[in-house]
Design a protein around this motif. Sequence first.
Motif, PDB file in Angstrom:
ATOM      1  N   ARG A 164       0.838  -2.919  -2.403  1.00  0.00           N
ATOM      2  CA  ARG A 164       0.561  -3.905  -1.352  1.00  0.00           C
ATOM      3  C   ARG A 164       1.501  -3.725  -0.165  1.00  0.00           C
ATOM      4  N   ARG A 215       1.805  -2.866  -8.437  1.00  0.00           N
ATOM      5  CA  ARG A 215       0.958  -3.510  -7.425  1.00  0.00           C
ATOM      6  C   ARG A 215       1.761  -3.947  -6.199  1.00  0.00           C
ATOM      7  N   ASP A 233      -0.001  -5.191 -14.267  1.00  0.00           N
ATOM      8  CA  ASP A 233       0.581  -5.162 -12.928  1.00  0.00           C
ATOM      9  C   ASP A 233       1.169  -3.783 -12.640  1.00  0.00           C
ATOM     10  N   ARG A 234       1.662  -3.126 -13.692  1.00  0.00           N
ATOM     11  CA  ARG A 234       2.220  -1.783 -13.550  1.00  0.00           C
ATOM     12  C   ARG A 234       1.686  -0.935 -14.698  1.00  0.00           C
ATOM     13  N   TYR A 273      -5.449   0.466 -15.882  1.00  0.00           N
ATOM     14  CA  TYR A 273      -4.871   0.052 -14.607  1.00  0.00           C
ATOM     15  C   TYR A 273      -5.248  -1.378 -14.244  1.00  0.00           C
ATOM     16  N   HIS A 299      -6.305   3.445 -11.059  1.00  0.00           N
ATOM     17  CA  HIS A 299      -7.623   2.839 -10.875  1.00  0.00           C
ATOM     18  C   HIS A 299      -8.581   3.226 -12.002  1.00  0.00           C
TER      19      HIS A 299
END
Length: 540
Positions: free
Chosen positions: A256, A252, A482-483, A478, A460
């Motif tokens: 970002r 993530r 976080d990963r 997903y 996703h």
Amino acid sequence: MLGIRERRGAGAGEGGGQDPGRERGKRQRTAGARPAGRWLWGAGAALLIPAVHSNWHLAAAAWLFPVFLLRYARLRPARHGLLRVGYALGLAQLAWLVSTGMVFVPSVLAVFAGLAVVQTLPFVADRLVAARSGAVWSTLVFPAVLVCGEYLFTRLAGFGDYGALGFTQHGFLPLVQLASVTGVYGVSFVVAWTASVAHWAWQRGFRWREIRRGVVVWAGVLAVVLGAGGVRLVAFAPTTKTVRVAGISAGRAAVRAGERALHTAGTELWRPRNLVRADPRRVRAALAPVADDLVAATDREARAGARIVVWPETQARVLAADRERLLARVAGIARKRQVYVDTAFALYTPRPPHVRNVAALVTPEGKVAWTYDKTHPTPMEPMMPGRGEVPVTGSPYGRLATVICYDADFPALMRRAADRGAGLILVPANDWAGFESLHAQRAVFRSVEYGYAMVRQSVHGVATAVDHQGRVRGSADYFTADRQTLVAEVPVQPRTGTLYSRTGDLFALLCAGGTLLVVALGVRGRRSVAGVPAAGGGRR
């Protein structure tokens, strides 16, 4: 002429010859059928919503909803009852479109409106043809027409094999094994036939003397199907020899960082046409965080023991001028760690529509074994489609192949990998909230149908590794990490093929032939009824 009057009574509702008087039948429908019809339609519609294959579907609902709607359609006048059944099916499709977020795509709305019409046809056939006969064979009308509709929708609509009732049974592995013979269509048939037999028995008040033969035949066939599925699972279980496969997605933080860089560089860069015309330095800075994170994750999983690494669809985004640089970085890891890496990325090109959806396999020798363009972009993807040639290459872990995401919803395309002896198919994918589980569950059927294992790395969405019998060997959601990293030990199974991979959609074609027979019987029945007054005259 008593037989004629009985036949009329059976065709008008559920009569089956028990009430030959027209006026008496009319009074029954007016006084009794309408109140009953309301709750029958309500129960069928309520069960239909969770019976549609979605993130929140219930497998049991798929077996039950047709019973109530078949009963309702038999009790009501044909035009009114069948329209209401079609209305319920349309509402269920609308609920599915809303839940998956595709209700705002006009082309999808049109396709699924057509699907609702196709799904109404089995109820029409049951009402207008099967209702004229009390024989056991009449229970086959509903499932045969249903499977014919599923097959024709798959072949003609260009939207994959959505709408198949059988997909709701992805967790019922003994039944799912039937797909190795008939494809998903056989599972749809069994579920629909069960509902048809239940309705047939209900129509006869569940009187054992009248329903015994039909119930015994149905139970015998179901026992054979489930028994054979159980034997296949146990006697032909996957080998204990496995290969460690890792599916990776960027973390993530990297995502970002890339979004911030794009925003800083200019929001117009979200459009492919503008991106390829912008300053390459700005674009590289914006796209680098995700690509760098995927490269680092590839090395990390290779050091941890993975022999095959799969990237997700289009999470990495690359300018055409930078493609070789990215693949060279991956090739260095592949040579050093002796791994296969199925990279996947959106490739931005100067030629319209300026973006390609690509998967490229890098071998332990550092060479690119294939570059594959997605054959079936979704209606939401303005991308150039590929030529439909599924690439296959040899490896110590069996023959490897790839398609991308939505491609796996097209059985004919997936058969091409089977025809070339693929034992493990790698599927980079990209789903979305509301659709995250559906493709993962459908992967179970594709693996059973064609006898190969599948690793589907979906950003996703839910990533899965499935063996050739539909067992889920690993998964990663997903939205709960976080990963997202999928790690699974996938059986190295020499592919021997399945009956379905050899005979194709023979079962569905037989159902199509049965549907033509149903149509012929319906036409003959209408002519026979139309000729009764002339033949009988005043002798009645």
